[in-house]
Scaffold this motif. Structure first.
Motif, PDB file in Angstrom:
ATOM      1  N   CYS A 151       0.837  -1.209   0.000  1.00 45.36           N
ATOM      2  CA  CYS A 151       0.000   0.000   0.000  1.00 45.36           C
ATOM      3  C   CYS A 151       0.868   1.254   0.000  1.00 45.36           C
ATOM      4  O   CYS A 151       0.577   2.230  -0.715  1.00 45.36           O
ATOM      5  N   ALA A 152       1.942   1.237   0.790  1.00 43.49           N
ATOM      6  CA  ALA A 152       2.848   2.390   0.843  1.00 43.49           C
ATOM      7  C   ALA A 152       3.468   2.645  -0.529  1.00 43.49           C
ATOM      8  O   ALA A 152       3.598   3.800  -0.960  1.00 43.49           O
ATOM      9  N   GLN A 153       3.848   1.572  -1.222  1.00 44.01           N
ATOM     10  CA  GLN A 153       4.425   1.731  -2.559  1.00 44.01           C
ATOM     11  C   GLN A 153       3.413   2.329  -3.534  1.00 44.01           C
ATOM     12  O   GLN A 153       3.751   3.185  -4.364  1.00 44.01           O
ATOM     13  N   CYS A 154       2.164   1.903  -3.449  1.00 45.65           N
ATOM     14  CA  CYS A 154       1.123   2.459  -4.318  1.00 45.65           C
ATOM     15  C   CYS A 154       0.975   3.964  -4.085  1.00 45.65           C
ATOM     16  O   CYS A 154       0.864   4.745  -5.037  1.00 45.65           O
ATOM     17  N   LEU A 155       0.970   4.365  -2.828  1.00 47.72           N
ATOM     18  CA  LEU A 155       0.807   5.781  -2.507  1.00 47.72           C
ATOM     19  C   LEU A 155       2.013   6.595  -2.967  1.00 47.72           C
ATOM     20  O   LEU A 155       1.861   7.734  -3.432  1.00 47.72           O
ATOM     21  N   ARG A 156       3.208   6.024  -2.849  1.00 49.65           N
ATOM     22  CA  ARG A 156       4.412   6.739  -3.307  1.00 49.65           C
ATOM     23  C   ARG A 156       4.326   7.057  -4.801  1.00 49.65           C
ATOM     24  O   ARG A 156       4.760   8.124  -5.243  1.00 49.65           O
ATOM     25  N   ARG A 157       3.830   6.103  -5.551  1.00 45.01           N
ATOM     26  CA  ARG A 157       3.756   6.308  -7.010  1.00 45.01           C
ATOM     27  C   ARG A 157       2.775   7.422  -7.383  1.00 45.01           C
ATOM     28  O   ARG A 157       2.910   8.040  -8.423  1.00 45.01           O
ATOM     29  N   LEU A 158       1.812   7.678  -6.531  1.00 47.06           N
ATOM     30  CA  LEU A 158       0.751   8.625  -6.869  1.00 47.06           C
ATOM     31  C   LEU A 158       0.921   9.999  -6.226  1.00 47.06           C
ATOM     32  O   LEU A 158       0.288  10.963  -6.667  1.00 47.06           O
ATOM     33  N   SER A 159       1.748  10.099  -5.202  1.00 42.99           N
ATOM     34  CA  SER A 159       1.868  11.375  -4.481  1.00 42.99           C
ATOM     35  C   SER A 159       2.853  12.299  -5.190  1.00 42.99           C
ATOM     36  O   SER A 159       3.734  11.866  -5.936  1.00 42.99           O
ATOM     37  N   GLN A 160       2.701  13.587  -4.942  1.00 43.73           N
ATOM     38  CA  GLN A 160       3.606  14.579  -5.526  1.00 43.73           C
ATOM     39  C   GLN A 160       4.979  14.525  -4.873  1.00 43.73           C
ATOM     40  O   GLN A 160       5.989  14.800  -5.500  1.00 43.73           O
ATOM     41  N   SER A 161       5.029  14.182  -3.581  1.00 40.21           N
ATOM     42  CA  SER A 161       6.290  14.171  -2.840  1.00 40.21           C
ATOM     43  C   SER A 161       6.188  13.162  -1.705  1.00 40.21           C
ATOM     44  O   SER A 161       5.115  13.013  -1.103  1.00 40.21           O
ATOM     45  N   PRO A 162       7.290  12.457  -1.377  1.00 40.98           N
ATOM     46  CA  PRO A 162       7.262  11.536  -0.228  1.00 40.98           C
ATOM     47  C   PRO A 162       6.902  12.246   1.071  1.00 40.98           C
ATOM     48  O   PRO A 162       6.366  11.620   1.996  1.00 40.98           O
TER      49      PRO A 162
END
Length: 567
Positions: A200-211
């Motif tokens: 889930c964390a990896q999915c969110l990283r791909r979609l967010s503007q910045s970590p």
């Protein structure tokens, strides 16, 4: 002859003790800086063997050029007065030219008919600095997903809501909750559950503007901050909804677990806010959580926006704030005492914990009303009440031989501590009640260190002059660094319950706990661990060198403290 033999035997024992000490570099110098003693630990820390160091100059071996004159003056002063100087943290020099951070103490030994010698005792701080960096990282990042945690998210929100420009842009906060995550843990095991969270964390990283715009808040809950240049709520709402839809689609991509395909689902709550904004990050999270709960209850949509129809939580906060203004005069507050013990489980004192019992709202958690009290300023009158009741309690205990020695620790809000008249108010109350200040201890949180550290040190020194002792609460979870610790006039470090709970894992938590305990003991501070709930934790803490303890294993908070020492 017997006296000479005893003297030689004693000297031999001390030489062997110094030579065999691995944790502490011990060096001896003449008044001109010539090395006359260099133990094995000094070889390890500074890189020079004993034959290389003996007869050489202190200033050539380990003193950086920029420190040379100051050190020469300090050495001259010590030999002139035949006494040491205060311990300090220094950055000295290794044989290879690298910097060696040490915690250094000094003394001059002058015996009759013998040349005075200055002894330096240096503790290597390099390993502690590495551990400190890891402590700081774990304070701000989730160890499983390596995403920012709640603490760092709140700082990010504070930064965004403080930002100001002419456009007054709108931003969004999204709260993502994985549906039925507990069933994955129960049916497939916690290791599989951890894999799901990492996915889930990896999915969110791909979609967010910045970590920096991501966070893991809890077991199966994540947050996304969506900054935006737009000043239109409608435009940002559309952006937030589009991002939420992408998140749901990414999470629905089949995932192989134990050779079987699984498809995750989630619900998302969204709140919008304009910048700058006086609203606290906790309140924004509360709004997003209200929206999230609405989405979870809905059978029609997995995405919900916070709106004014969801104001029940905000109204509840206002209700608490208003009720809190009358809590003291209506005698709704009380102090629950939680026992503190030594390694023999003998009672040494209590921590006073504030409780609020409202006739209509019932028992209200400090986690709910303390932030409100700090925001509204009610914490000042509440803090005065807590201090007064604590002093009265100490006076009452002083009449009982079985309790007159007990210490009472109480939490002091940073807002209360930073008051310019705080110290005089404490002094006046001690005199008025007759309480023994030596049995009173203030617990300060690491968040207090953000600001004017010199003022904080002056306040602490003034309180210690009154006889009140100082404890750093929840040590290792926030802002305090080793550099701060060398400045703060502390008497105690309190290890946070999060580290104690990690002892059962026998992982990084245990290493960090051992490091924190060793650090406290090396600085001659009492170290107390809170949140001790099992015999296993108690035994392991003792093995790591902890001597004082607090937690449910020894007693729950009670308004009737006397039952602990009158039995």
């Amino acid at each position: 002859m017997t006296h000479d033999r005893d003297k030689q035997s004693s000297e031999a024992r001390f030489h062997k003790l110094f030579d065999d000490t691995q944790a502490m570099s011990i060096q001896g110098y003449r008044a001109d800086g010539t090395v006359v003693y260099w133990n094995a630990a000094s070889e390890k820390i500074y890189g020079y063997s004993t034959p290389e160091a003996l007869g050489q100059s202190l200033y050539d071996l380990i003193i950086p050029d920029e420190m040379r004159e100051d050190v020469k003056q300090a050495v001259a002063w010590m030999f002139e007065h035949q006494q040491g100087i205060p311990t300090a943290r220094l950055n000295l020099k290794h044989k290879d030219g690298s910097t060696v951070p040490v915690y250094s103490s000094h003394t001059v030994v002058a015996l009759p008919n013998d040349e005075p010698i200055m002894f330096c005792m240096d503790a290597d701080m390099r390993a502690l600095e590495v551990a400190e960096a890891e402590v700081q990282r774990l304070s701000y990042y989730d160890p499983l997903t390596d995403l920012p945690n709640r603490r760092l998210l709140l700082e990010r929100l504070a930064s965004i809501t403080r930002s100001s420009n002419n456009d007054e842009p709108v931003a969004a906060l999204l709260l993502v909750d994985i549906d039925n995550f507990h069933s994955i843990n129960e049916s497939l095991g916690f290791s599989i559950g951890d894999r799901v969270l990492a996915h889930c964390a990896q999915c969110l990283r791909r979609l967010s503007q910045s970590p920096d715009d991501l966070a893991r808040l809890g077991k199966d809950e994540f947050a996304i901050v969506l900054p935006s240049p737009h000043s239109s709520f409608d435009a940002v709402a559309a952006q937030a909804e589009h991002l939420a839809t992408e998140v749901l689609q990414a999470l629905e991509t089949p995932l192989t677990l134990n050779d079987a395909s699984h498809k995750l689902s989630a619900c998302i709550g969204i709140t919008l806010f304009r910048c700058p904004n006086a609203m606290a990050g906790d309140e924004l999270l509360r709004q997003a959580d209200i929206a999230l709960k609405t989405a979870k209850r809905s059978g029609d949509t997995a995405i919900s926006f916070f709106d004014r129809k969801m104001e029940s939580a905000v109204k509840e906060r206002l209700q608490l704030s208003q009720a809190l203004n009358h809590a003291i005069e209506r005698h709704q507050l009380s102090l629950a005492m939680q026992p503190q013990v030594n390694k023999y489980q003998q009672l040494i004192g209590f921590e006073a914990l504030l409780r609020w019992n409202h006739p209509e709202l019932g028992e209200i958690s400090p986690a709910d009303f303390i932030p409100i009290a700090e925001t509204t300023g009610a914490i000042l009158s509440i803090g005065d009440w807590v201090l007064e009741k604590s002093c009265e309690t100490l006076v009452r205990w002083a009449t009982n031989s079985s309790s007159k020695h007990l210490k009472l620790s109480l939490n002091v809000s940073p807002i209360q501590f930073r008051r310019g008249d705080f110290v005089p108010r404490v002094e006046q109350l001690l005199k008025r009640t007759g309480a023994n200040p030596k049995n009173l201890r203030f617990e300060l949180t690491e968040s207090l260190m953000v600001g004017d550290i010199n003022f904080i040190v002056r306040q602490m020194n003034s309180l210690r002059q009154l006889g009140v002792s100082m404890s750093l609460d929840d040590f290792g979870t926030g802002y305090a660094s080793l550099a701060y610790l060398t400045q703060l006039p502390l008497d105690e470090l309190k290890i946070d319950r999060a580290f104690v709970q990690d002892l059962d894992q026998r992982g990084k938590g245990e290493l960090l706990t051992e490091t924190l305990i060793s650090l406290g003991r090396s600085m001659n501070l009492a170290v107390i661990a809170e949140g001790v709930e099992t015999d296993k934790q108690f035994e392991r803490l003792q093995e790591l060198g902890c001597e004082f303890f607090q937690g449910y294993l020894f007693g729950r908070p009670s308004v009737d403290a006397e039952r602990y020492f009158n039995d």
